[in-house]
Design a protein around this motif. Structure first.
Motif, PDB file in Angstrom:
ATOM      1  N   GLY A 235      49.000  35.279  45.018  1.00  0.00           N
ATOM      2  CA  GLY A 235      47.767  35.907  44.550  1.00  0.00           C
ATOM      3  C   GLY A 235      48.000  37.094  43.631  1.00  0.00           C
ATOM      4  N   GLY A 254      45.616  26.512  46.090  1.00  0.00           N
ATOM      5  CA  GLY A 254      45.512  27.793  46.790  1.00  0.00           C
ATOM      6  C   GLY A 254      45.990  27.660  48.218  1.00  0.00           C
ATOM      7  N   LEU A 272      39.835  34.704  35.147  1.00  0.00           N
ATOM      8  CA  LEU A 272      39.244  33.482  35.706  1.00  0.00           C
ATOM      9  C   LEU A 272      38.489  32.643  34.682  1.00  0.00           C
TER      10      LEU A 272
ATOM     11  N   ASP B 240      32.224  37.498  42.751  1.00  0.00           N
ATOM     12  CA  ASP B 240      32.864  38.151  43.889  1.00  0.00           C
ATOM     13  C   ASP B 240      31.963  38.120  45.124  1.00  0.00           C
ATOM     14  N   LEU B 243      31.696  34.508  46.540  1.00  0.00           N
ATOM     15  CA  LEU B 243      32.883  34.079  47.305  1.00  0.00           C
ATOM     16  C   LEU B 243      32.760  34.480  48.771  1.00  0.00           C
ATOM     17  N   VAL B 269      38.087  40.075  39.916  1.00  0.00           N
ATOM     18  CA  VAL B 269      37.436  39.390  41.037  1.00  0.00           C
ATOM     19  C   VAL B 269      38.381  39.498  42.233  1.00  0.00           C
ATOM     20  N   ASN B 271      37.816  38.653  45.689  1.00  0.00           N
ATOM     21  CA  ASN B 271      37.682  37.889  46.934  1.00  0.00           C
ATOM     22  C   ASN B 271      38.179  36.449  46.846  1.00  0.00           C
ATOM     23  N   LEU B 272      39.176  36.225  46.004  1.00  0.00           N
ATOM     24  CA  LEU B 272      39.628  34.841  45.801  1.00  0.00           C
ATOM     25  C   LEU B 272      40.315  34.235  47.023  1.00  0.00           C
ATOM     26  N   LEU B 275      38.789  31.390  48.796  1.00  0.00           N
ATOM     27  CA  LEU B 275      39.011  29.992  48.384  1.00  0.00           C
ATOM     28  C   LEU B 275      39.917  29.281  49.385  1.00  0.00           C
ATOM     29  N   MET B 282      37.070  25.322  43.186  1.00  0.00           N
ATOM     30  CA  MET B 282      36.438  25.996  42.050  1.00  0.00           C
ATOM     31  C   MET B 282      36.949  25.288  40.816  1.00  0.00           C
TER      32      MET B 282
END
Lengths: 346, 346
Positions: A235, A254, A272, B240, B243, B269, B271-272, B275, B282
């Motif tokens: 990340g 992910g 993104l 964000d 998510l 962003v 808060n990935l 995922l 996404m």
């Protein structure tokens, strides 16, 4: 020890929910007692734990689920729980009998009474190191398999990048990709790991991300044509740099974001919009959704191991009481390969 | 005007690559001349432009492709190009003849000589407003269809959130989702747009994001059970917050990120990791990859329009010279519905 005897049971207890970087003092050793017998009428199994698995996802189970962790947080004042390898000492469940070897969710303690028997797998192949069931033959192995083969439909000749590439999962993804005929580059955090990736695990290239000032430039150097598949374990800044280097219709798997787990506020990812212009699919997954493919995975991986086509690096520490330090070492990159804790050898 | 006559041709020229918020002065009006005849032996078509489409993606074509835009940047000192509706005045191409109505990529000018005829579609249904081919029956319509139906396989009863929901694409996605039996909430930037979403377009709920201090709390209010499908048009803070509110196995359709296009550095962003824990897919897409489903889309949408089952909001401005202001208005949310520029009525 006799059947049904009450014995002392050393345990690793989570003191409280954790914020920031976990410390050894977030856990403590406690010695309680346990009766080595399943209660009358119960379908539980009583396990003697042999090997415990140190996995980054445990950090997220040390916080409340509402705070963005996984659903099954570890309860403070209880033993840490996670994947492990164990021997059945007593069983009230028809599928298990004394002497069976199993892997699955167990406690960080010498003996565990497991009522959620559904989360155990009986070990069929015992002509491999049993510790492998915490790694290549267990959850990390299935994670690598499901993430790489099931989510992204990889093809021969594709450009594959793996972060935390010498870790429990990454080292396998890289070898799977090489077996398929992909060009494979991995990142890791020490020279030793980079050497292992290139010389022992057969990666085409590897680099030490800590020595790179500009990750975008680094990736452009190793992937002048861009990246088709990124297996995401870290990340943050690495993801941001990867987004700039993905190819059209690329895929980002992910799996984890270890660089973010201990931050109060995760880093912002800025690039993104590349997902849109490059038609990229980014898909998160949790290995527990892929348990149904475990038999198929075993059919593939066991021959590879026996034929020596796949290697597996393990970092083995002796003694349950050394578990907390080993677990915390993951977040400092101290482990070289899969971090295992030996509770007992048989 | 006689065939083959040389006439004056008003054009909107891009002055230079744009950074930051685009301004009217980034474009200027120029009057050149054009011969209303296709050169001898050429397979080009000569178009009289009727309606031009103002689309957010044009902003990204005003920067160099290397800087994260789309591949086909607009060349400085050339006319802006984009989708439009036009009438064929002359044709060297066997598929087109004088009098045909077409939509596709044309120039921001009165007349265009189009050599890339592949990017044109012949208009078959003329019993609908022709301007619809810049919107519901053109690229935005196909975008809504491909994004919603093809990428995310939506199901009846799912919870759907759409940002920039009264825009050219969003208003259609919401209506598609309602026709399927989903619960649909949209965000927009004025009270007028929110009212239209609820009262004219049939959304279950809508809110003005500019009046909300805490988007996470707002989404929790409208989606106490979480969001299955997010149709992403804006990016940044909204993404964000979304998510944090996605459901397990949810899907985020990356269509655009208009809030980010004019920033030197896109917002981070944070808060990935959601995922991963929520197993979210996404996926970004570009409508040009879905041109093959256009006939199927038309078969669905034309009856819906004729039966009054789908409405379409258009914001129509008269005069090519007013195009730059209309285009720039998109980034301030000035348009209510699909922004169209009328160059000529027939």
């Amino acid at each position: 020890m006799a059947d049904g005897e009450e014995v002392s049971n050393k345990q690793i207890i989570l003191r409280d929910y954790v914020s920031g970087f976990p410390k050894e003092s977030d856990m403590f050793v406690k010695t309680s007692t346990i009766l080595l017998k399943v209660p009358e009428g119960s379908e539980a199994v009583l396990l003697k734990n042999l090997y415990l698995s140190c996995d980054p996802y445990l950090r997220n189970r040390m916080k409340k689920a509402e705070e963005g962790g996984y659903d099954d947080s570890i309860t403070p004042s209880s033993p840490v729980s996670g994947f492990g390898v164990a021997r059945v000492l007593d069983s009230g469940h028809p599928n298990y009998k004394k002497g069976d070897l199993v892997w699955g969710i167990t406690g960080w303690e010498e003996y565990s009474l497991i009522t959620d028997v559904e989360s155990l797998f009986k070990i069929q192949h015992t002509d491999v190191p049993l510790s492998y069931y915490t790694g290549i033959l267990g959850m990390p192995g299935l994670t690598a398999y499901a993430g790489f083969y099931v989510i992204c439909s990889p093809k021969k000749g594709q450009y594959v990048f793996i972060s935390a590439a010498s870790g429990a999962v990454g080292q396998l993804v890289g070898q799977f990709a090489k077996l398929l005929g992909c060009y494979v580059v991995g990142s890791a955090g020490t020279k030793e790991k980079v050497d292992l990736l290139k010389n022992k695990l057969g990666f085409d290239e590897a680099f030490n991300y800590k020595e790179e000032k500009d990750l975008d430039a680094t990736l452009k150097r190793y992937f002048p044509n861009g990246i088709d598949i990124y297996f995401e374990n870290v990340g943050g800044k690495m993801l941001d740099a990867v987004l700039l280097n993905m190819r059209l219709h690329g895929c980002i798997i992910g799996c984890g974001m270890i660089s973010q787990y201990n931050l109060d506020q995760p880093e912002g990812v800025h690039n993104l919009f590349e997902l849109v212009t490059k038609r990229i699919r980014m898909e998160g997954f949790v290995v527990l959704d892929y348990v149904h493919v475990y038999p198929k995975f075993l059919d593939m991986i066991v021959p590879y191991i026996k034929e020596g086509k796949i290697s597996y690096l393990e970092d083995i520490v002796e003694g349950l009481e050394n578990g907390p330090a080993a677990l915390i070492g993951l977040f400092y990159g101290r482990n070289v390969g899969k971090q295992v804790v030996v509770v007992a050898h048989d």
